[in-house]
Design an enzyme around this catalytic site. Sequence first.
Site, PDB file in Angstrom:
ATOM      1  N   HIS A  46       0.844  -1.194   0.000  1.00 61.06           N
ATOM      2  CA  HIS A  46       0.000   0.000   0.000  1.00 61.06           C
ATOM      3  C   HIS A  46       0.882   1.247   0.000  1.00 61.06           C
ATOM      4  O   HIS A  46       1.998   1.227   0.539  1.00 61.06           O
ATOM      5  CB  HIS A  46      -0.899   0.017   1.229  1.00 61.06           C
ATOM      6  CG  HIS A  46      -1.948  -1.052   1.224  1.00 61.06           C
ATOM      7  ND1 HIS A  46      -3.086  -0.971   1.987  1.00 61.06           N
ATOM      8  CD2 HIS A  46      -2.041  -2.231   0.549  1.00 61.06           C
ATOM      9  CE1 HIS A  46      -3.839  -2.038   1.790  1.00 61.06           C
ATOM     10  NE2 HIS A  46      -3.214  -2.831   0.922  1.00 61.06           N
ATOM     11  N   GLU A  48       0.808   3.920   1.714  1.00 62.30           N
ATOM     12  CA  GLU A  48       1.219   4.369   3.041  1.00 62.30           C
ATOM     13  C   GLU A  48       2.402   3.556   3.557  1.00 62.30           C
ATOM     14  O   GLU A  48       3.376   4.112   4.066  1.00 62.30           O
ATOM     15  CB  GLU A  48       0.071   4.238   4.053  1.00 62.30           C
ATOM     16  CG  GLU A  48      -1.162   5.032   3.712  1.00 62.30           C
ATOM     17  CD  GLU A  48      -2.217   4.210   2.985  1.00 62.30           C
ATOM     18  OE1 GLU A  48      -1.874   3.536   1.983  1.00 62.30           O
ATOM     19  OE2 GLU A  48      -3.382   4.235   3.406  1.00 62.30           O
ATOM     20  N   CYS A  76      -6.530   1.938   5.550  1.00 67.63           N
ATOM     21  CA  CYS A  76      -7.136   0.676   5.975  1.00 67.63           C
ATOM     22  C   CYS A  76      -6.605   0.356   7.373  1.00 67.63           C
ATOM     23  O   CYS A  76      -5.659   0.993   7.858  1.00 67.63           O
ATOM     24  CB  CYS A  76      -6.790  -0.431   4.982  1.00 67.63           C
ATOM     25  SG  CYS A  76      -5.059  -0.961   5.037  1.00 67.63           S
ATOM     26  N   CYS A  79      -2.748  -0.239   7.482  1.00 66.29           N
ATOM     27  CA  CYS A  79      -1.959   0.983   7.337  1.00 66.29           C
ATOM     28  C   CYS A  79      -2.122   1.897   8.553  1.00 66.29           C
ATOM     29  O   CYS A  79      -1.155   2.516   8.997  1.00 66.29           O
ATOM     30  CB  CYS A  79      -2.349   1.709   6.059  1.00 66.29           C
ATOM     31  SG  CYS A  79      -1.845   0.824   4.570  1.00 66.29           S
TER      32      CYS A  79
END
Length: 142
Positions: A46, A48, A76, A79
């Site tokens: 991801h 992040e 999410c 993260c």
Amino acid sequence: MNLALIQAKQAFEKGEVPVGSVIVKNNQIISFAHNQTHRFHNPVGHGEILALQSAAQFLETTYLENCDLYVTLEPCPMCAHAISLSRIRRLYFGAYDPKGGGVDHGPKIYQHASSFHKPEVYGGILEEECGMLLKDFFKNKR
């Protein structure tokens, strides 16, 4: 947030879910990334996570105290927890994610006593632009 949107657009062009992230310290960009789960065959790729890893390597530290994270979508749960573990000072995000978010929706990671560090959170920044990019991406996938 505009640079995070540019990162999200790069993810869109590569067929990745268009989420972009930027980390800033002392008004200087120290890291930026976008989702790359498919490119790297990495379920935790991801934006992040990639930005946090890059910033930690750049600063040669585990903790990103006094750093701020800008991301185009509410993080999410995975993260959000990584953001807590990295001790990010402030989290700014664009679109809210009622289905998969982990900050203002879902498990609300920072509201639990087990959350080690709670960053200041500011949501809805450039929400319309961030949200439209995601809607266009998923509309094209269907």
